[in-house]
Design a protein around this motif. Structure first.
Motif, PDB file in Angstrom:
ATOM      1  N   PRO A 181      27.907  39.188  49.606  1.00 41.04           N
ATOM      2  CA  PRO A 181      27.771  37.997  49.120  1.00 41.04           C
ATOM      3  C   PRO A 181      29.138  37.467  49.850  1.00 41.04           C
ATOM      4  N   SER A 182      29.069  36.008  50.150  1.00 38.81           N
ATOM      5  CA  SER A 182      29.530  35.243  50.462  1.00 38.81           C
ATOM      6  C   SER A 182      31.155  34.914  50.226  1.00 38.81           C
ATOM      7  N   ARG A 183      30.351  35.019  49.101  1.00 37.48           N
ATOM      8  CA  ARG A 183      31.903  34.519  48.583  1.00 37.48           C
ATOM      9  C   ARG A 183      32.871  34.911  47.761  1.00 37.48           C
ATOM     10  N   LEU A 184      34.177  34.889  48.126  1.00 39.50           N
ATOM     11  CA  LEU A 184      34.837  35.541  47.887  1.00 39.50           C
ATOM     12  C   LEU A 184      35.119  36.347  46.407  1.00 39.50           C
ATOM     13  N   MET A 185      35.806  35.647  45.021  1.00 38.50           N
ATOM     14  CA  MET A 185      35.059  36.249  43.941  1.00 38.50           C
ATOM     15  C   MET A 185      33.809  36.968  43.899  1.00 38.50           C
ATOM     16  N   GLU A 186      32.729  37.233  44.379  1.00 40.37           N
ATOM     17  CA  GLU A 186      31.728  37.418  43.895  1.00 40.37           C
ATOM     18  C   GLU A 186      31.256  39.140  45.045  1.00 40.37           C
ATOM     19  N   ILE A 187      31.698  38.807  45.866  1.00 41.40           N
ATOM     20  CA  ILE A 187      32.421  40.438  46.425  1.00 41.40           C
ATOM     21  C   ILE A 187      33.582  40.806  46.371  1.00 41.40           C
ATOM     22  N   ARG A 217      40.103  48.298  41.757  1.00 49.33           N
ATOM     23  CA  ARG A 217      41.682  48.426  41.138  1.00 49.33           C
ATOM     24  C   ARG A 217      41.432  46.946  39.992  1.00 49.33           C
ATOM     25  N   PRO A 218      41.407  47.154  38.996  1.00 48.56           N
ATOM     26  CA  PRO A 218      41.798  46.216  38.342  1.00 48.56           C
ATOM     27  C   PRO A 218      42.904  44.820  38.867  1.00 48.56           C
ATOM     28  N   GLU A 241      45.207  40.323  41.261  1.00 55.40           N
ATOM     29  CA  GLU A 241      45.977  39.091  42.376  1.00 55.40           C
ATOM     30  C   GLU A 241      44.977  38.272  42.644  1.00 55.40           C
ATOM     31  N   ILE A 242      43.682  38.597  43.049  1.00 52.93           N
ATOM     32  CA  ILE A 242      43.289  37.644  44.093  1.00 52.93           C
ATOM     33  C   ILE A 242      43.113  36.425  42.852  1.00 52.93           C
ATOM     34  N   GLU A 243      42.605  36.305  41.807  1.00 51.06           N
ATOM     35  CA  GLU A 243      41.789  36.239  41.075  1.00 51.06           C
ATOM     36  C   GLU A 243      43.398  34.815  40.202  1.00 51.06           C
ATOM     37  N   GLU A 244      44.221  35.776  40.460  1.00 47.33           N
ATOM     38  CA  GLU A 244      45.983  34.728  40.581  1.00 47.33           C
ATOM     39  C   GLU A 244      45.758  34.018  41.885  1.00 47.33           C
ATOM     40  N   LEU A 245      45.623  34.282  42.705  1.00 47.73           N
ATOM     41  CA  LEU A 245      45.883  33.663  44.258  1.00 47.73           C
ATOM     42  C   LEU A 245      44.579  32.262  44.281  1.00 47.73           C
ATOM     43  N   GLU A 264      43.235  26.482  43.684  1.00 46.90           N
ATOM     44  CA  GLU A 264      42.784  25.576  42.843  1.00 46.90           C
ATOM     45  C   GLU A 264      42.782  24.454  42.666  1.00 46.90           C
ATOM     46  N   ALA A 265      44.628  25.107  41.692  1.00 50.60           N
ATOM     47  CA  ALA A 265      45.221  23.726  40.676  1.00 50.60           C
ATOM     48  C   ALA A 265      46.204  23.295  41.979  1.00 50.60           C
ATOM     49  N   GLY A 266      46.577  23.699  43.363  1.00 47.56           N
ATOM     50  CA  GLY A 266      47.038  22.670  44.078  1.00 47.56           C
ATOM     51  C   GLY A 266      48.172  23.391  44.443  1.00 47.56           C
ATOM     52  N   MET A 267      48.538  24.266  43.659  1.00 53.04           N
ATOM     53  CA  MET A 267      49.980  25.033  43.686  1.00 53.04           C
ATOM     54  C   MET A 267      50.558  25.656  44.666  1.00 53.04           C
ATOM     55  N   ILE A 268      49.675  25.997  45.876  1.00 53.16           N
ATOM     56  CA  ILE A 268      50.276  26.017  47.937  1.00 53.16           C
ATOM     57  C   ILE A 268      49.948  25.764  48.866  1.00 53.16           C
ATOM     58  N   LYS A 269      51.178  25.247  48.899  1.00 50.07           N
ATOM     59  CA  LYS A 269      50.820  24.014  49.434  1.00 50.07           C
ATOM     60  C   LYS A 269      51.086  24.703  51.639  1.00 50.07           C
ATOM     61  N   ASP A 270      51.657  25.431  51.259  1.00 49.47           N
ATOM     62  CA  ASP A 270      51.719  25.495  52.417  1.00 49.47           C
ATOM     63  C   ASP A 270      52.231  26.934  53.262  1.00 49.47           C
ATOM     64  N   VAL A 271      53.417  28.296  52.892  1.00 46.17           N
ATOM     65  CA  VAL A 271      52.605  29.661  53.313  1.00 46.17           C
ATOM     66  C   VAL A 271      53.027  30.503  51.833  1.00 46.17           C
ATOM     67  N   VAL A 272      52.112  31.229  52.107  1.00 48.88           N
ATOM     68  CA  VAL A 272      52.326  32.358  50.742  1.00 48.88           C
ATOM     69  C   VAL A 272      52.618  34.090  51.736  1.00 48.88           C
ATOM     70  N   ARG A 273      53.512  35.067  50.693  1.00 45.73           N
ATOM     71  CA  ARG A 273      53.552  35.802  50.657  1.00 45.73           C
ATOM     72  C   ARG A 273      52.237  37.241  50.267  1.00 45.73           C
ATOM     73  N   PRO A 274      51.392  37.674  50.941  1.00 43.28           N
ATOM     74  CA  PRO A 274      50.424  38.493  49.637  1.00 43.28           C
ATOM     75  C   PRO A 274      51.523  39.327  48.923  1.00 43.28           C
ATOM     76  N   ALA A 275      50.290  39.502  47.699  1.00 44.13           N
ATOM     77  CA  ALA A 275      50.847  40.213  46.214  1.00 44.13           C
ATOM     78  C   ALA A 275      50.980  42.021  46.788  1.00 44.13           C
ATOM     79  N   GLY A 276      51.411  43.035  46.076  1.00 41.66           N
ATOM     80  CA  GLY A 276      51.309  44.166  46.477  1.00 41.66           C
ATOM     81  C   GLY A 276      49.392  45.132  46.824  1.00 41.66           C
ATOM     82  N   ALA A 277      48.866  44.733  45.705  1.00 44.40           N
ATOM     83  CA  ALA A 277      47.552  45.152  46.062  1.00 44.40           C
ATOM     84  C   ALA A 277      47.177  44.724  47.394  1.00 44.40           C
ATOM     85  N   ILE A 278      47.226  43.288  47.275  1.00 42.38           N
ATOM     86  CA  ILE A 278      46.219  42.404  48.815  1.00 42.38           C
ATOM     87  C   ILE A 278      46.637  42.773  50.004  1.00 42.38           C
TER      88      ILE A 278
END
Length: 274
Positions: free
Chosen positions: A189-195, A202-203, A208-212, A217-231
């Motif tokens: 699949p092409s879309r991130l959540m479908e893949i 692992r759940p 972590e992907i769903e939260e990101l 989508e809520a506009g809460m990430i405007k600049d840069v972000v550090r990936p969470a541990g499982a990502i």
């Protein structure tokens, strides 16, 4: 032009303005748009307030154009009167890219809510890729995308990164895992959540992907972000496993493959509009 299933899915002025731009493009450039979609749909289900459309399309010109000694460019950059980046590939370039191992056009035709195109084209292109293209080369394309970002790692964690680049790394990592789990068969699949849904992960990684995605989508990430541990672990794991792809057998390019690509091209050069 008859773009399929578009009205009502994104009722913004940007959507309808781009839809009109593609109709105008066909008339002004004497070409046909086979599919046009927005790359943001690879990652997000809805747009933030500062949404900027990033459109990719595949097109074909008249048969006479391809007989010319001096054909036009096979890539189009289109200026539009709305906040958007719009560019497209000629079908000839698209087919050559797929046969060489670039799967991006398959992502484009799987994008939901197209602005323009022929309703049968996406399924037709995916079927061609399944029959004649090489999934190992497609997987290597995604591994090389990860490898180009290897400098961001210090052996343990990824540094801060812009969300769009992080999405690319996550998606390429999931695609590599999907291919491995499916024994390098099929088209993911092409879309991130479908893949993510189609891959055994692992759940905690899925969460972590769903939260990101939700934060974007809520506009809460405007600049840069550090990936969470499982990502971070996912990306590192696929970087480490990637070199094993080089030893895998790849599908040979034959005269039959070239002939089938020619037939596919000619079919869409003469197919009537829907």
């Amino acid at each position: 032009m008859g773009a399929p299933s578009q009205v009502g899915s994104e009722s913004s002025s940007v959507f309808f303005e781009l839809e009109k731009n593609f109709r105008d493009l066909e008339n002004e450039r004497n070409l046909r748009v086979l599919h046009a979609g927005d790359l943001s749909h690879l990652y997000l289900n809805k747009k933030s307030e500062d949404y900027y459309a990033n459109c990719r399309f595949i097109y074909i010109r008249s048969i006479e154009h391809y007989l010319s000694l001096f054909p036009a460019e096979d890539t189009l950059e289109v200026d539009v009167n709305t906040p958007a980046n719009v560019s497209g590939w000629d079908l000839k370039k698209t087919l050559i890219a797929l046969l060489k191992g670039n799967p991006e056009p398959l992502d484009w035709v799987q994008l939901k809510d197209p602005y323009a195109g022929h309703i049968e084209f996406p399924k037709s292109l995916v079927s061609f890729a399944l029959e004649y293209c090489d999934p190992v080369r497609f997987a290597l394309y995604h591994y090389n995308r990860l490898e180009r970002q290897k400098h961001r790692f210090d052996g343990v964690s990824l540094t801060e990164i812009v969300p769009e680049r992080l999405y690319d790394l996550i998606r390429s990592s999931l695609v590599l895992r999907w291919y491995n789990q499916n024994r390098y068969q099929g088209v993911p699949p092409s879309r991130l959540m479908e893949i993510a849904e189609a891959t055994f992960i692992r759940p905690v990684l899925r969460g972590e992907i769903e939260e990101l995605v939700e934060r974007s989508e809520a506009g809460m990430i405007k600049d840069v972000v550090r990936p969470a541990g499982a990502i971070n672990d996912l990306i590192l794991s696929e970087l480490e496993a990637g070199p094993a792809l080089l030893a895998r057998r790849r599908r040979a390019f034959t005269q039959e493959t070239a002939s089938q690509a020619d037939r596919f091209f000619l079919k869409w050069a003469v197919v009537p509009k829907n």
